[in-house]
Design a protein around this motif. Structure first.
Motif, PDB file in Angstrom:
ATOM      1  N   ALA A  89      -1.580  -0.883 -13.102  1.00 40.46           N
ATOM      2  CA  ALA A  89      -3.012  -0.596 -13.026  1.00 40.46           C
ATOM      3  C   ALA A  89      -3.277   0.622 -12.139  1.00 40.46           C
ATOM      4  N   LEU A  90      -2.588   0.688 -10.994  1.00 40.47           N
ATOM      5  CA  LEU A  90      -2.729   1.841 -10.111  1.00 40.47           C
ATOM      6  C   LEU A  90      -2.294   3.121 -10.797  1.00 40.47           C
ATOM      7  N   ASP A  91      -1.191   3.056 -11.521  1.00 35.81           N
ATOM      8  CA  ASP A  91      -0.697   4.236 -12.234  1.00 35.81           C
ATOM      9  C   ASP A  91      -1.694   4.717 -13.277  1.00 35.81           C
ATOM     10  N   LYS A  92      -2.502   3.803 -13.786  1.00 40.01           N
ATOM     11  CA  LYS A  92      -3.526   4.172 -14.768  1.00 40.01           C
ATOM     12  C   LYS A  92      -4.859   4.492 -14.112  1.00 40.01           C
ATOM     13  N   GLY A  93      -4.874   4.550 -12.776  1.00 38.14           N
ATOM     14  CA  GLY A  93      -6.060   4.989 -12.061  1.00 38.14           C
ATOM     15  C   GLY A  93      -7.031   3.901 -11.676  1.00 38.14           C
ATOM     16  N   ILE A  94      -6.591   2.629 -11.694  1.00 38.89           N
ATOM     17  CA  ILE A  94      -7.471   1.514 -11.333  1.00 38.89           C
ATOM     18  C   ILE A  94      -7.073   1.000  -9.951  1.00 38.89           C
ATOM     19  N   ALA A  95      -7.960   1.152  -8.980  1.00 43.22           N
ATOM     20  CA  ALA A  95      -7.703   0.689  -7.613  1.00 43.22           C
ATOM     21  C   ALA A  95      -8.643  -0.468  -7.306  1.00 43.22           C
ATOM     22  N   THR A  96      -8.099  -1.531  -6.720  1.00 40.23           N
ATOM     23  CA  THR A  96      -8.881  -2.717  -6.405  1.00 40.23           C
ATOM     24  C   THR A  96      -8.919  -2.924  -4.896  1.00 40.23           C
ATOM     25  N   VAL A  97     -10.119  -3.086  -4.358  1.00 37.48           N
ATOM     26  CA  VAL A  97     -10.299  -3.353  -2.930  1.00 37.48           C
ATOM     27  C   VAL A  97     -10.772  -4.797  -2.797  1.00 37.48           C
ATOM     28  N   TYR A  98      -9.887  -5.655  -2.276  1.00 39.45           N
ATOM     29  CA  TYR A  98     -10.207  -7.076  -2.163  1.00 39.45           C
ATOM     30  C   TYR A  98     -10.985  -7.348  -0.883  1.00 39.45           C
ATOM     31  N   GLN A  99     -11.561  -8.529  -0.836  1.00 35.81           N
ATOM     32  CA  GLN A  99     -12.396  -8.908   0.298  1.00 35.81           C
ATOM     33  C   GLN A  99     -11.625  -8.872   1.614  1.00 35.81           C
ATOM     34  N   ASP A 100     -10.350  -9.303   1.595  1.00 39.83           N
ATOM     35  CA  ASP A 100      -9.571  -9.334   2.836  1.00 39.83           C
ATOM     36  C   ASP A 100      -8.983  -7.974   3.193  1.00 39.83           C
ATOM     37  N   LEU A 101      -9.083  -6.995   2.269  1.00 35.18           N
ATOM     38  CA  LEU A 101      -8.711  -5.595   2.490  1.00 35.18           C
ATOM     39  C   LEU A 101      -7.216  -5.343   2.675  1.00 35.18           C
ATOM     40  N   ALA A 102      -6.423  -6.347   3.003  1.00 34.80           N
ATOM     41  CA  ALA A 102      -4.974  -6.199   3.151  1.00 34.80           C
ATOM     42  C   ALA A 102      -4.611  -5.067   4.120  1.00 34.80           C
ATOM     43  N   VAL A 103      -5.248  -5.046   5.281  1.00 34.68           N
ATOM     44  CA  VAL A 103      -4.932  -4.056   6.310  1.00 34.68           C
ATOM     45  C   VAL A 103      -4.117  -4.712   7.413  1.00 34.68           C
ATOM     46  N   VAL A 104      -3.458  -3.878   8.225  1.00 39.43           N
ATOM     47  CA  VAL A 104      -2.718  -4.354   9.390  1.00 39.43           C
ATOM     48  C   VAL A 104      -3.580  -4.054  10.617  1.00 39.43           C
ATOM     49  N   PRO A 105      -4.239  -5.058  11.194  1.00 36.41           N
ATOM     50  CA  PRO A 105      -5.273  -4.820  12.211  1.00 36.41           C
ATOM     51  C   PRO A 105      -4.819  -3.999  13.406  1.00 36.41           C
ATOM     52  N   LEU A 106      -3.557  -4.166  13.846  1.00 38.68           N
ATOM     53  CA  LEU A 106      -3.112  -3.479  15.049  1.00 38.68           C
ATOM     54  C   LEU A 106      -2.625  -2.056  14.785  1.00 38.68           C
ATOM     55  N   MET A 107      -2.478  -1.675  13.523  1.00 38.30           N
ATOM     56  CA  MET A 107      -2.068  -0.314  13.198  1.00 38.30           C
ATOM     57  C   MET A 107      -3.277   0.617  13.219  1.00 38.30           C
ATOM     58  N   PRO A 108      -3.061   1.908  13.555  1.00 38.05           N
ATOM     59  CA  PRO A 108      -4.192   2.842  13.585  1.00 38.05           C
ATOM     60  C   PRO A 108      -4.774   3.071  12.189  1.00 38.05           C
ATOM     61  N   VAL A 109      -5.957   3.628  12.179  1.00 41.19           N
ATOM     62  CA  VAL A 109      -6.659   3.863  10.907  1.00 41.19           C
ATOM     63  C   VAL A 109      -5.814   4.733   9.986  1.00 41.19           C
ATOM     64  N   TRP A 110      -5.229   5.823  10.516  1.00 42.73           N
ATOM     65  CA  TRP A 110      -4.478   6.736   9.650  1.00 42.73           C
ATOM     66  C   TRP A 110      -3.255   6.068   9.043  1.00 42.73           C
ATOM     67  N   ARG A 111      -2.635   5.146   9.766  1.00 46.31           N
ATOM     68  CA  ARG A 111      -1.446   4.467   9.233  1.00 46.31           C
ATOM     69  C   ARG A 111      -1.842   3.502   8.107  1.00 46.31           C
ATOM     70  N   ASN A 112      -2.962   2.816   8.286  1.00 44.92           N
ATOM     71  CA  ASN A 112      -3.461   1.945   7.230  1.00 44.92           C
ATOM     72  C   ASN A 112      -3.910   2.750   6.012  1.00 44.92           C
ATOM     73  N   PHE A 113      -4.449   3.934   6.249  1.00 47.05           N
ATOM     74  CA  PHE A 113      -4.903   4.783   5.146  1.00 47.05           C
ATOM     75  C   PHE A 113      -3.745   5.127   4.207  1.00 47.05           C
ATOM     76  N   PHE A 114      -2.552   5.333   4.763  1.00 44.86           N
ATOM     77  CA  PHE A 114      -1.384   5.725   3.973  1.00 44.86           C
ATOM     78  C   PHE A 114      -0.394   4.578   3.768  1.00 44.86           C
ATOM     79  N   LEU A 115      -0.792   3.352   4.114  1.00 41.39           N
ATOM     80  CA  LEU A 115       0.132   2.230   4.069  1.00 41.39           C
ATOM     81  C   LEU A 115       0.773   2.089   2.683  1.00 41.39           C
ATOM     82  N   GLY A 116       2.113   2.188   2.656  1.00 40.17           N
ATOM     83  CA  GLY A 116       2.844   2.086   1.400  1.00 40.17           C
ATOM     84  C   GLY A 116       3.024   3.402   0.679  1.00 40.17           C
ATOM     85  N   SER A 117       2.361   4.463   1.157  1.00 42.41           N
ATOM     86  CA  SER A 117       2.462   5.784   0.510  1.00 42.41           C
ATOM     87  C   SER A 117       2.638   6.875   1.564  1.00 42.41           C
TER      88      SER A 117
END
Length: 269
Positions: A89-117
Motif C-alpha cells: 500500500a505504501l509503495d502505491k502511495g497510500i499512507a495510514t496514520v493510526y490513532q496510536d501513531l506508532a511513535v517512540v515517545p522518548l526519541m526526538p521528533v526528527w528520529r520519529n519523522f524518519f523512523l524506518g527510513s
C-alpha cells in the motif's frame, strides 16, 4: 523526449485515486463490511462516519493492505488491485496514520519523522546515520506544512496529541503519499487541538493529496469534508457530496435518523 511522448504521471483528470465498489469483508459468520463503495479524489477529503462497530476499522485495514476484501473491487488510480501488505500500500502511495501513531515517545521528533527510513552517509565501517540531514529535513518539512515546533530535538512524547498528529501528517506528505488515511485523528483531543489537526488535514488536501478521514464527529467532518460516507453495522447508510447535504442532516443521519425520532417519542411518553 517531447512533452507529447511523456508517460502519464497519474490517473486521468477527475478520476479517483482510490475507488471501492461493493467491497465486503466477513470474518466467519460475522459481517464486518457489506457492499461498501467510496471514492477518494486528489485534492479532496472523503469522510467516513460511523459509531463503534460500524466497520470503519475494517475499511481502514483493507485500504491500508492489512486485510484483503472478500468481494467487490478495490482500484488504485484506475487499476483493480488486491493489496497484500501495508508495504505494498505504501509503495502505491497510500499512507495510514493510526490513532496510536506508532511513535517512540522518548526519541526526538526528527528520529520519529524518519523512523524506518533513516538516510545514511559514508561507506563500509564508516557508514552512519545522517543526523544533520534528518534534522534539517524534518524542520523544513514541518515548516512547509505550517508547523513551527520549538525544537525538533525534543522527545516526541513531550508534544501534545494534536502536534504528534500533525508531525505524522507531514511525514506522510514528505515520503510521497498520494492518499492519506487518518484514523480518528481528533478522537482524544480537545476543541482547540482538534482545530489544529483539522487545519493540517486541510493543508494535506490543498497539497493535492486524497484524504480519507475516519471520524464519528459530523461537525469535524463537515468542516473539511468534500464527500461523506456513513456506515452502520458494516453497511452503507448514506453517501453524499458536500453540496448534497447540510450539517444538520448529516448529524441526524449519523445519530440514527428515524431511530432517534422513535427514541424521542418513547422518552416523551
Amino acid at each position: 523526449m517531447t512533452p507529447e511522448a511523456a508517460p502519464s504521471d497519474g490517473p486521468a483528470p477527475g478520476a479517483p485515486l482510490v475507488r471501492l465498489d461493493d467491497v465486503s469483508k466477513h470474518y466467519g459468520n460475522i459481517r464486518a463490511l457489506e457492499r461498501v463503495s467510496l471514492e477518494v479524489h486528489a485534492g479532496e477529503i472523503t469522510c467516513v462516519l460511523g459509531d463503534n462497530g460500524a466497520g470503519k476499522s475494517t475499511l481502514i485495514k483493507i485500504i491500508a493492505g492489512l486485510h484483503q476484501h472478500d468481494a467487490g473491487t478495490l482500484s488504485i488510480e484506475g487499476e483493480e488491485t488486491r493489496l497484500a501488505s501495508p508495504r505494498e500500500a505504501l509503495d502505491k502511495g497510500i499512507a495510514t496514520v493510526y490513532q496510536d501513531l506508532a511513535v517512540v515517545p522518548l526519541m526526538p521528533v526528527w528520529r520519529n519523522f524518519f523512523l524506518g527510513s533513516e538516510p545514511t552517509k559514508g561507506a563500509g565501517p564508516f557508514r552512519r546515520l545522517d543526523t544533520e540531514l534528518m534534522r534539517s529535513t524534518t524542520r523544513a518539512e514541518l515548516l512547509r506544512m505550517g508547523i513551527d515546533l520549538r525544537d525538533v530535538d525534543q522527545p516526541i512524547g513531550t508534544l501534545s496529541g494534536g502536534e504528534r498528529q500533525c508531525v505524522a501528517i507531514a511525514r506522510a506528505v514528505h515520503f510521497g503519499a498520494r492518499v492519506l488515511v487518518l484514523d480518528e485523528p481528533t478522537a482524544a483531543l480537545g476543541v482547540k487541538q482538534s482545530g489544529v489537526v483539522l487545519k493540517y488535514v486541510a493543508a494535506a488536501r490543498d497539497a493535492g493529496l486524497g484524504v480519507v478521514l475516519i471520524t464519528h464527529n459530523p461537525h469535524h467532518a463537515y468542516l473539511v469534508g468534500d464527500r461523506f460516507v456513513l456506515l452502520k453495522r458494516g453497511a452503507m447508510s448514506g453517501s453524499h457530496t458536500r453540496d448534497g447535504i447540510t450539517l444538520d442532516e448529516l448529524t441526524r443521519q449519523m445519530a440514527g435518523g428515524s431511530e432517534l425520532d422513535d427514541l424521542r417519542h418513547e422518552l416523551q411518553r
